[in-house]
Design a protein around this motif. Structure first.
Motif, PDB file in Angstrom:
ATOM      1  N   ALA B  24      44.590  36.717  30.322  1.00  0.00           N
ATOM      2  CA  ALA B  24      43.212  37.186  30.533  1.00  0.00           C
ATOM      3  C   ALA B  24      42.748  36.864  31.949  1.00  0.00           C
ATOM      4  O   ALA B  24      42.035  37.659  32.573  1.00  0.00           O
ATOM      5  N   ARG B  25      43.172  35.709  32.478  1.00  0.00           N
ATOM      6  CA  ARG B  25      42.772  35.360  33.848  1.00  0.00           C
ATOM      7  C   ARG B  25      43.386  36.311  34.862  1.00  0.00           C
ATOM      8  O   ARG B  25      42.759  36.665  35.860  1.00  0.00           O
ATOM      9  N   SER B  26      44.621  36.754  34.610  1.00  0.00           N
ATOM     10  CA  SER B  26      45.224  37.679  35.571  1.00  0.00           C
ATOM     11  C   SER B  26      44.504  39.027  35.509  1.00  0.00           C
ATOM     12  O   SER B  26      44.317  39.697  36.519  1.00  0.00           O
ATOM     13  N   LEU B  27      44.061  39.387  34.313  1.00  0.00           N
ATOM     14  CA  LEU B  27      43.284  40.616  34.162  1.00  0.00           C
ATOM     15  C   LEU B  27      41.940  40.455  34.876  1.00  0.00           C
ATOM     16  O   LEU B  27      41.474  41.347  35.591  1.00  0.00           O
ATOM     17  N   SER B  28      41.336  39.292  34.707  1.00  0.00           N
ATOM     18  CA  SER B  28      40.056  38.990  35.353  1.00  0.00           C
ATOM     19  C   SER B  28      40.197  39.059  36.879  1.00  0.00           C
ATOM     20  O   SER B  28      39.363  39.652  37.563  1.00  0.00           O
ATOM     21  N   ALA B  29      41.281  38.487  37.385  1.00  0.00           N
ATOM     22  CA  ALA B  29      41.496  38.488  38.833  1.00  0.00           C
ATOM     23  C   ALA B  29      41.598  39.915  39.353  1.00  0.00           C
ATOM     24  O   ALA B  29      41.021  40.270  40.385  1.00  0.00           O
ATOM     25  N   ALA B  30      42.334  40.755  38.599  1.00  0.00           N
ATOM     26  CA  ALA B  30      42.479  42.155  39.011  1.00  0.00           C
ATOM     27  C   ALA B  30      41.137  42.874  38.934  1.00  0.00           C
ATOM     28  O   ALA B  30      40.885  43.821  39.678  1.00  0.00           O
ATOM     29  N   GLY B  31      40.275  42.408  38.049  1.00  0.00           N
ATOM     30  CA  GLY B  31      38.987  43.081  37.844  1.00  0.00           C
ATOM     31  C   GLY B  31      37.856  42.450  38.622  1.00  0.00           C
ATOM     32  O   GLY B  31      36.698  42.600  38.241  1.00  0.00           O
TER      33      GLY B  31
END
Ligand code: FAD
Ligand code: AMP
Lengths: 259, 327
Positions: B24-31
């Protein structure tokens, strides 16, 4: 709830792959030309449980599949081991998503109920061997407004109450569910029986109720399938058979784990 | 906002949930750094908030009390829905466990959006495209998840759980969840607890001897058990073995079992399916024993012995005994 326990069991025609798979040229499907099709292990166990529950409760098992006309092959194999009626909702499997499948099965349940056949228990596999969506049972239950338990291994029904056992994170869990209910089955709790000759004969005679889908499917959202990158062997072969034992123990000593 | 349904044990968040938070954090970073929140349902130690903060979680929603003492899928889904409202989540995710898949499938059917199970990666944000395991991991599906919230589970052990560079606040927000009596009609009535202390020693073992379908039956584990003992290690098995009831579930290695990282892993009669590999790929050395030299485990291993485990393993045991006896 007294009276017989009628069961509906849901099966899906899936490519019979074990290990490597090939894809169709457009990358949309698994190419099953060389492997054939089957019914997955979870669903074979669901069929077996369905037959056990119905036999114990003096009821009948109906098998349903949503998909290509050829799904009759999987339907017949379920008929061969004790199901006595069958429904095929004929639709192009490539266009179906899990929500579509759940809606079509719910439609069958409601329609049959309107015609006097109600299903106390709907059994499905825990997850389909090809699409692995892990959701048709839950969506179906939601659609029917019935309780659902997932991933169970054994089931018994007494007086309108199903006792279900599942492997939970802390050990074996027991659920008690008033019928009617939807339940998904994980392989391993029961041993699927083999068809008998008379079973096969009966299976051939049963007329499969073939229906058209009740609505336009919304689909799954699939863009394409790809294969994971192939691995080239990097292993060093230490030997063959028991003769390799000294080399193995040399290695374990060298790695510092042999004593 | 990304909401993660977190499963817990007596020690706090479980491993697969921490992996999911990492995803989820990697998704957050991308977003652009949208916050990651967590939902913890049912009994959990107080320390879970600090643990989740260390993994970058902003708010830890909690639903606790008598109604959540024993698992009910419907009640848990209701709690996750309440947290989703509170957090304004546009993504709801969980680990690809039995519970995670069930709870999110319930959430998805109530919100009437799709759900993607066993995601291993994402490819783009607009449109949001995820990559997930299908056909038992033999193929990957690239799937468009166009609806909001986007709902998916993350395949077990597909990512390494890692603490966040910048911790989150981890502030606890108790939620009042309005339950319907029907939500509690179906829940676990009893659990026969298994002694799973074995799972801990399996995860931390320096040596793991593995056995799969090649063991042949419940009586086929003597050789591997002895080898594990001789090497001071643990026994680990494939899912086929636990499904068939040959060995208990806490011995299972893989996506839906333990992730091991021993110095040496010795899988015997295990083909090396992707879900098994997910649990053993961090082993330093893999020595595979299999009759089929083409089995994925044999080609991915560091060392391989081609042969029948029922002949090879006893021979290894004998050789160890012989050397220890000074022979
Ligand atoms: C959602 C999902 C989650 C899963 N999670 C897990 C998981 O956590 N862990 C897991 O392990 N699996 C998991 N699986 C199952 C996985 O896909 C494989 O089916 C499973 O790992 C295969 O087990 P196996 O290697 O023992 O059996 P098989 O694949 O049948 O392989 C048996 C191997 O033994 C060899 N063999 C046979 N006889 C002998 C002999 N006498 N001596 C030596 N070798 C012999 C054969 O050549 C073969 O390679 C999961 C699957 C799904 C869909
Ligand atoms: N097309 C279908 N026809 C009948 N049953 C299905 C179909 N697709 C899925 N199911 C049932 O739903 C279970 C779970 O599938 P899924 O949610 O797609 O992983 C399967 O094991 C089947 O029992």
């Amino acid at each position: 709830m007294a009276g017989p326990t009628n069961v509906l069991v849901c099966v899906k025609r899936v490519p019979d792959v074990s290990g490597e798979v090939m894809l169709t040229e457009d990358g949309q499907q698994v190419d099953a030309r060389h492997v054939g099709f089957t019914l997955s292990d979870h669903e074979s166990c669901a069929v077996e449980l369905a037959v056990q529950v119905a036999q114990a409760g003096g009821g009948e098992v109906t098998v349903v599949s949503v998909g290509a006309a050829e799904s009759v092959e999987q339907i017949r194999s379920a008929l061969g081991v004790g199901c006595s009626a069958a429904v095929l909702v004929e639709a192009d499997p490539a266009c179906l998503g899990p929500a579509d499948v759940a809606l079509e099965i719910a439609e069958v349940v409601r329609d049959h109920e309107g015609r006097g056949t109600s299903y106390d228990l709907v059994l499905l596999g825990n997850d389909a061997a090809d699409s692995g969506d892990f959701q048709v049972p839950v969506r179906l239950a939601h659609e029917l407004g019935r309780p659902v338990v997932t991933g169970i291994k054994t089931a018994t029904v007494t007086d309108g109450l199903a006792r279900l056992r599942a492997d939970g994170p802390d050990g074996t869990e027991t659920y008690e569910v008033p019928l009617p209910a939807v339940v998904s089955v994980m392989e391993g709790g029961v041993e699927p029986r083999y068809p008998t000759i008379s079973g096969r004969m009966t299976a051939k005679k049963v007329e499969v109720e073939t229906r058209a889908p009740s609505r336009e499917p919304v689909g799954s959202g699939r863009l394409k399938l790809t294969l994971p990158p192939p691995t080239r062997s990097t292993a060093q072969v230490l030997g063959e058979g028991p003769g390799a034992a000294p080399a193995v123990v040399d290695l374990l000593e060298q790695l510092g784990v042999a004593r | 906002m990304i909401l993660v349904y977190v499963e817990t044990t007596a020690d706090g968040a479980d491993e697969v949930s921490l992996e999911t938070i990492t995803f989820a954090r990697s998704l957050s970073a991308a977003g652009g750094g949208v916050p990651v929140d967590a939902m913890v349902v049912g009994p959990a130690p107080d320390s879970v908030a600090d643990q989740l903060a260390a993994h970058g979680v902003r708010t830890v929603y909690r639903a606790d009390g008598a109604d959540f003492e024993r698992f009910s899928g419907a009640a848990t889904a209701r709690a996750v829905l309440a947290a989703r409202e509170a957090a304004g989540a546009v993504v709801v995710t969980a680990g690809g466990t039995n519970r995670g898949n069930e709870v999110l499938a319930r959430v998805a059917s109530q919100v009437e959006v799709p759900m993607a199970a066993n995601v291993v990666a994402f490819e783009g944000l607009s449109p949001f495209v995820v990559v997930r395991q299908v056909v038992g991991g033999a193929a990957l599906e690239h799937l468009r998840l166009g609806h909001r919230p986007a709902i998916f589970t993350v395949a077990g052990h597909a990512v390494e759980p890692a603490a966040a560079e910048t911790p989150g606040q981890g502030s606890v927000a108790p939620l009042e969840v309005a339950l319907d009596p029907a939500d509690l009609a179906v829940r676990v009535v009893s659990v026969e607890k298994q002694d799973d202390s074995g799972a801990d020693s399996l995860k931390s073992a320096r040596v793991v001897v593995g056995a799969g379908r090649g063991a042949g039956g419940p009586d086929g584990f003597d050789g591997v058990t002895e080898l594990a003992k001789l090497l001071g290690g643990s026994l680990g098995v494939s899912r086929v073995v636990t499904s068939l009831g040959w060995r208990p579930h806490h011995e299972q290695v893989g996506q839906t079992g333990s992730r091991i990282s021993p110095e040496v892993y010795i899988p015997c009669g295990i083909s090396g399916a992707i879900q098994h590999w997910a649990g053993c790929s961090s082993s330093k050395v893999i020595l595979a024993i299999n009759t089929d030299p083409e089995a994925p485990m044999m080609t991915k291993a560091t060392y391989a012995v081609v042969g029948d485990m029922h002949e090879v393993v006893p021979a290894i045991n004998e050789e160890i005994h012989r050397r220890r006896a000074g022979g």
